[in-house]
Design a protein around this motif. Structure first.
Motif, mmCIF file in Angstrom:
data_model
loop_
_atom_site.group_PDB
_atom_site.id
_atom_site.type_symbol
_atom_site.label_atom_id
_atom_site.label_comp_id
_atom_site.label_asym_id
_atom_site.label_seq_id
_atom_site.Cartn_x
_atom_site.Cartn_y
_atom_site.Cartn_z
ATOM 1 N N UNK A 118 38.067 21.678 27.027
ATOM 2 C CA UNK A 118 39.064 20.927 26.268
ATOM 3 C C UNK A 118 40.110 21.818 25.610
ATOM 4 N N UNK A 119 39.886 23.137 25.619
ATOM 5 C CA UNK A 119 40.857 24.054 25.034
ATOM 6 C C UNK A 119 40.983 23.919 23.535
ATOM 7 N N UNK A 120 39.866 23.739 22.843
ATOM 8 C CA UNK A 120 39.881 23.592 21.394
ATOM 9 C C UNK A 120 39.080 24.721 20.756
ATOM 10 N N UNK A 121 39.157 24.831 19.439
ATOM 11 C CA UNK A 121 38.462 25.879 18.715
ATOM 12 C C UNK A 121 36.993 25.562 18.519
ATOM 13 N N UNK A 122 36.213 26.573 18.075
ATOM 14 C CA UNK A 122 34.774 26.412 17.924
ATOM 15 C C UNK A 122 34.412 25.347 16.888
ATOM 16 N N UNK A 123 35.069 25.359 15.750
ATOM 17 C CA UNK A 123 34.731 24.393 14.705
ATOM 18 C C UNK A 123 34.937 22.965 15.195
ATOM 19 N N UNK A 124 36.047 22.714 15.860
ATOM 20 C CA UNK A 124 36.321 21.373 16.389
ATOM 21 C C UNK A 124 35.334 21.008 17.492
ATOM 22 N N UNK A 125 34.996 21.986 18.320
ATOM 23 C CA UNK A 125 34.036 21.731 19.403
ATOM 24 C C UNK A 125 32.664 21.399 18.851
ATOM 25 N N UNK A 126 32.219 22.122 17.834
ATOM 26 C CA UNK A 126 30.926 21.832 17.213
ATOM 27 C C UNK A 126 30.919 20.431 16.610
ATOM 28 N N UNK A 127 31.989 20.078 15.923
ATOM 29 C CA UNK A 127 32.055 18.764 15.294
ATOM 30 C C UNK A 127 32.060 17.656 16.341
ATOM 31 N N UNK A 128 32.763 17.883 17.437
ATOM 32 C CA UNK A 128 32.802 16.892 18.514
ATOM 33 C C UNK A 128 31.420 16.733 19.140
ATOM 34 N N UNK A 129 30.739 17.851 19.376
ATOM 35 C CA UNK A 129 29.387 17.805 19.948
ATOM 36 C C UNK A 129 28.458 16.972 19.073
ATOM 37 N N UNK A 130 28.483 17.210 17.780
ATOM 38 C CA UNK A 130 27.601 16.478 16.868
ATOM 39 C C UNK A 130 28.031 15.021 16.719
#
Length: 257
Positions: A51-63
């Protein structure tokens, strides 16, 4: 057409018992200490790259997708142009799996001694599930593996704790709801499936000590008290070890102690 569930020749089983539906991670082995962190990292890295996003956003999306849909994959498949099979492969790639596994001593003997049929029911992919069971030396004890690939219907992905999905896969496996007993570490899955009349066994021995306010691998906010405390009304039996399944009394109605 019957759902394509992975299976082997049905093992011989002692008559008169229930149909045991075993979750995999933190049920048949301890996933909290090494495997869940590796899966979470693999999922996050896939989301970052895809998705080309940062780690913090990716973690939040995963959860967020775990909390909303029961599995990160379901949210990704619904809202983003990703390859679900590639996601599952990347998230569960573990070349050091053997070193990461921890399980109860005498696991094969414990499971083999249980009367009745035994099925693995997991939101993990089949390849990973089969690799874990092989390393544990217990794959031969299960008549089939119902993995997340087998939970699809009409082109849509589903996962525990979806009610219609469970009815569908159990019908395909010729399992009546009244004879099924789910052994699971995730309390929300047990709560939802209790509505169908199946037996519920909550295994808590592999749950990790909580950190106040922190979220676990499934996106649930950890409470301040120790995990596995109490026994909610929708839990028939609460056990710390699979050894305790011997104390779970199975009658024709499969009423549990």
């Amino acid at each position: 057409m019957p759902i394509p569930v992975s299976r082997r020749r049905r093992p011989a089983h002692r008559g008169g018992g229930p149909v045991w539906l075993f979750d995999l991670d933190n049920t048949l082995h301890s996933a909290s200490h090494a495997i869940f962190p590796a899966i979470n990292e693999g999922m996050t890295r896939y989301i970052i790259d895809a998705l080309g996003i940062g780690r913090a956003e990716a973690d939040e999306l995963r959860l967020a997708y775990v909390r909303r849909y029961g599995a990160t994959l379901l949210g990704l498949a619904r809202h983003h142009p990703i390859d679900p099979h590639e996601f599952l492969r990347v998230a569960h790639a573990m070349p050091e799996l053997r070193q990461m596994l921890r399980a109860e001593r005498g696991l094969a003997r414990l499971i083999d001694a249980l009367p009745g049929r035994k099925i693995v029911l997991t939101n993990a992919p089949e390849g990973y599930a089969r690799a874990v069971l092989n390393e544990l030396g217990i794959e031969r004890l299960f008549e089939r593996i119902i993995a997340i690939e087998h939970m699809r219907r009409r082109g849509q992905w589903h996962a525990k704790p979806d009610l219609a999905m469970l009815r569908h896969v159990l019908r395909a496996a010729r399992v009546r709801l009244a004879e099924a007993v789910l052994v699971e570490d995730t309390r929300s899955h047990l709560k939802r499936y209790r509505r169908l009349g199946i037996g519920t066994v909550w295994i808590v021995g592999h749950l990790v000590a909580p950190v106040r306010g922190e979220r676990d691998g499934r996106g649930e906010r950890r409470a301040a008290r120790m995990p596995g405390a109490g026994r909610p009304h929708y839990i028939d039996s609460r056990i710390r070890s699979l050894k305790s399944l011997r104390r779970v009394i199975s009658r024709s109605s499969h009423a549990l102690d």
